[in-house]
Design a protein around this motif. Sequence first.
Motif, PDB file in Angstrom:
ATOM      1  N   LEU A  90       0.686  -1.171  -0.042  1.00 38.55           N
ATOM      2  CA  LEU A  90       0.554   0.242   0.113  1.00 38.55           C
ATOM      3  C   LEU A  90       0.874   1.261  -0.039  1.00 38.55           C
ATOM      4  N   ILE A  91       0.896   2.159  -0.735  1.00 40.21           N
ATOM      5  CA  ILE A  91       1.020   3.620  -1.185  1.00 40.21           C
ATOM      6  C   ILE A  91       0.101   3.839  -0.876  1.00 40.21           C
ATOM      7  N   SER A  92       0.898   5.384  -0.765  1.00 39.51           N
ATOM      8  CA  SER A  92      -0.780   6.573  -1.286  1.00 39.51           C
ATOM      9  C   SER A  92      -0.079   7.468  -2.392  1.00 39.51           C
ATOM     10  N   ALA A  93      -0.900   7.734  -2.966  1.00 35.82           N
ATOM     11  CA  ALA A  93      -0.906   7.566  -4.779  1.00 35.82           C
ATOM     12  C   ALA A  93      -0.837   9.541  -4.757  1.00 35.82           C
ATOM     13  N   THR A  94      -0.032   9.472  -4.478  1.00 35.27           N
ATOM     14  CA  THR A  94       1.198  11.120  -5.165  1.00 35.27           C
ATOM     15  C   THR A  94       1.773  10.906  -6.239  1.00 35.27           C
ATOM     16  N   ALA A  95       2.426  11.931  -6.457  1.00 36.34           N
ATOM     17  CA  ALA A  95       2.619  11.812  -8.138  1.00 36.34           C
ATOM     18  C   ALA A  95       4.708  10.909  -7.792  1.00 36.34           C
ATOM     19  N   ALA A  96       4.893  10.770  -6.925  1.00 35.13           N
ATOM     20  CA  ALA A  96       5.926   9.512  -6.771  1.00 35.13           C
ATOM     21  C   ALA A  96       5.815   8.418  -5.716  1.00 35.13           C
ATOM     22  N   GLY A  97       4.027   8.038  -5.340  1.00 32.56           N
ATOM     23  CA  GLY A  97       3.973   7.055  -5.152  1.00 32.56           C
ATOM     24  C   GLY A  97       3.432   5.634  -6.222  1.00 32.56           C
ATOM     25  N   ASN A  98       2.797   6.661  -6.769  1.00 31.21           N
ATOM     26  CA  ASN A  98       1.900   5.784  -8.106  1.00 31.21           C
ATOM     27  C   ASN A  98       3.656   5.641  -9.217  1.00 31.21           C
ATOM     28  N   GLU A  99       4.813   7.109  -8.836  1.00 33.25           N
ATOM     29  CA  GLU A  99       5.758   5.982  -9.786  1.00 33.25           C
ATOM     30  C   GLU A  99       6.601   4.587  -9.271  1.00 33.25           C
ATOM     31  N   ILE A 100       6.572   4.695  -8.002  1.00 31.42           N
ATOM     32  CA  ILE A 100       6.968   3.416  -7.246  1.00 31.42           C
ATOM     33  C   ILE A 100       6.319   2.632  -7.277  1.00 31.42           C
ATOM     34  N   ALA A 101       5.095   2.873  -7.328  1.00 34.90           N
ATOM     35  CA  ALA A 101       4.183   1.644  -7.405  1.00 34.90           C
ATOM     36  C   ALA A 101       4.203   0.483  -8.745  1.00 34.90           C
ATOM     37  N   GLY A 102       4.121   1.538  -9.439  1.00 35.34           N
ATOM     38  CA  GLY A 102       4.568   0.465 -11.158  1.00 35.34           C
ATOM     39  C   GLY A 102       5.727   0.418 -11.433  1.00 35.34           C
ATOM     40  N   ARG A 103       7.216   0.849 -10.613  1.00 38.92           N
ATOM     41  CA  ARG A 103       8.394   0.653 -10.723  1.00 38.92           C
ATOM     42  C   ARG A 103       8.241  -0.846  -9.786  1.00 38.92           C
ATOM     43  N   VAL A 104       7.612  -0.840  -8.628  1.00 40.86           N
ATOM     44  CA  VAL A 104       7.993  -2.863  -7.989  1.00 40.86           C
ATOM     45  C   VAL A 104       7.263  -2.852  -8.913  1.00 40.86           C
ATOM     46  N   ALA A 105       5.863  -3.434  -8.945  1.00 39.25           N
ATOM     47  CA  ALA A 105       5.084  -4.200  -9.383  1.00 39.25           C
ATOM     48  C   ALA A 105       5.942  -4.419 -10.466  1.00 39.25           C
ATOM     49  N   ALA A 106       6.381  -3.916 -11.581  1.00 41.89           N
ATOM     50  CA  ALA A 106       7.309  -4.221 -12.703  1.00 41.89           C
ATOM     51  C   ALA A 106       8.418  -5.394 -12.018  1.00 41.89           C
ATOM     52  N   ARG A 107       8.619  -4.828 -11.192  1.00 39.29           N
ATOM     53  CA  ARG A 107      10.255  -6.447 -10.347  1.00 39.29           C
ATOM     54  C   ARG A 107       9.793  -7.002  -9.992  1.00 39.29           C
ATOM     55  N   VAL A 108       8.006  -7.213  -9.053  1.00 40.18           N
ATOM     56  CA  VAL A 108       8.091  -8.303  -8.459  1.00 40.18           C
ATOM     57  C   VAL A 108       7.002  -9.143  -9.023  1.00 40.18           C
ATOM     58  N   ALA A 109       6.578  -8.837 -10.390  1.00 41.82           N
ATOM     59  CA  ALA A 109       6.039  -9.176 -11.394  1.00 41.82           C
ATOM     60  C   ALA A 109       4.487  -9.788 -10.740  1.00 41.82           C
ATOM     61  N   SER A 110       3.746  -8.648 -10.562  1.00 41.91           N
ATOM     62  CA  SER A 110       2.333  -8.466  -9.812  1.00 41.91           C
ATOM     63  C   SER A 110       1.851  -7.238 -10.784  1.00 41.91           C
ATOM     64  N   GLY A 111      -0.191  -7.701  -9.916  1.00 40.12           N
ATOM     65  CA  GLY A 111      -0.572  -6.058 -10.755  1.00 40.12           C
ATOM     66  C   GLY A 111      -0.314  -5.036  -9.502  1.00 40.12           C
ATOM     67  N   VAL A 112      -0.329  -3.424 -10.680  1.00 40.85           N
ATOM     68  CA  VAL A 112      -0.684  -2.764  -9.868  1.00 40.85           C
ATOM     69  C   VAL A 112      -2.631  -2.008  -9.995  1.00 40.85           C
ATOM     70  N   LEU A 113      -2.681  -0.916  -9.255  1.00 44.72           N
ATOM     71  CA  LEU A 113      -3.829  -0.389  -9.593  1.00 44.72           C
ATOM     72  C   LEU A 113      -3.697   0.893  -8.432  1.00 44.72           C
ATOM     73  N   VAL A 114      -3.709   2.003  -9.663  1.00 43.36           N
ATOM     74  CA  VAL A 114      -3.732   3.529  -8.844  1.00 43.36           C
ATOM     75  C   VAL A 114      -4.913   4.344  -8.798  1.00 43.36           C
ATOM     76  N   ASP A 115      -5.042   5.331  -7.363  1.00 39.65           N
ATOM     77  CA  ASP A 115      -5.638   6.445  -6.944  1.00 39.65           C
ATOM     78  C   ASP A 115      -7.516   4.910  -6.552  1.00 39.65           C
ATOM     79  N   VAL A 116      -6.544   4.137  -5.981  1.00 41.86           N
ATOM     80  CA  VAL A 116      -8.136   3.726  -5.487  1.00 41.86           C
ATOM     81  C   VAL A 116      -8.904   3.919  -4.548  1.00 41.86           C
ATOM     82  N   THR A 117      -9.910   3.703  -4.182  1.00 46.80           N
ATOM     83  CA  THR A 117     -10.130   5.313  -2.925  1.00 46.80           C
ATOM     84  C   THR A 117     -11.178   3.507  -2.147  1.00 46.80           C
ATOM     85  N   GLY A 118     -10.321   2.126  -1.980  1.00 48.25           N
ATOM     86  CA  GLY A 118     -10.499   0.938  -1.177  1.00 48.25           C
ATOM     87  C   GLY A 118     -10.530  -0.255  -2.147  1.00 48.25           C
ATOM     88  N   ILE A 119     -10.285  -1.027  -0.813  1.00 48.54           N
ATOM     89  CA  ILE A 119      -9.530  -2.441  -0.656  1.00 48.54           C
ATOM     90  C   ILE A 119     -10.185  -3.439  -0.398  1.00 48.54           C
TER      91      ILE A 119
END
Length: 319
Positions: A90-119
């Motif tokens: 879980l990462i806060s949806a800031t400009a930096a947070g969204n970039e971190i999320a995409g890079r992490v998802a690519a490294r760990v071969a998992s999906g990524v969802l950006v700017d979610v409002t609930g899980i």
Amino acid sequence: MSTVYILIDHNDGHVDSAAAELFTLAQGLGEATAVVVGEPGTAAALQPELQALGAARIIAAEAEGASRRLILPAVDALSSLAAGEAGPILISATAAGNEIAGRVAARVASGVLVDVTGINPDRSATMSIFGDTIAVDTAVGGESPVYTVRRGAIEASAATPGAGELLAIELPAPDQKNVEITSFSPAERGNRPDLAEAKTVIAGGRGVGSAEGFAELVEGLADSMGAAVGATRDAVDLGYCPSALQIGQTGVTISPDLYISLGISGAIQHTSGMQTSRTIIAVTNDEDAPIMSIADLGVVADVHDLAPELAREIRERKA
């Protein structure tokens, strides 16, 4: 129980307020592990706050100069943790947070969802799409799905304090891909609340007429209420106020308890950034303006007459 990794944003020795929302979401997903990236000693200083929020473990991903490096230290820390023990991130949806999320998802071969409002417990997430006009549940794959969470979208609940066990991991040394900050000039902070975190926001649009009108009507009412100031893209483009105040698709996303608009028609570019406000009050001279369709209270009036009177009445009642 699975581990949930929460990337902790922190400023001036304190945990960012959005962290409480991330910990609330983590309650339905597993045991919360806070990940703190920064200079040596940062995690230890934040330990009491993180324990109170419910952190079972606190990972200190620290190194000299880490605070001057952009993006990669957080990516390195999260991807190495998930590679060792998989779990949602879980990462806060800031400009930096969204970039971190995409890079992490690519490294760990998992999906990524950006700017979610609930899980949801099944790891699907709620998202608002098409300018927040449609809410959808979206599935995500992989053993360590990555989510960035819209600030203010979750109402933080009281947490059971966690053990807060402090553990350290080593960050890789900088390489040729490293980007480092060589100088930094912090933005000047006024006396008003931060727009992204404010509980009350007064926003102005083209209808206030000028920079002077924005200062008198929007800022005057905001100061009488102790509120933050926001604006539409039109108001920014016309030079009524700085771009840092822009709310919407290309600006700040907010979710205050009270949002009051002055002279705003309600174009989707703006409403997508404030539509999740708890209570919306719109003041405009056009009863058919689009913002009226999402307002809890619509007032058809000239903002030049109403706003000063409202500010005066509030100040008198406070006196």
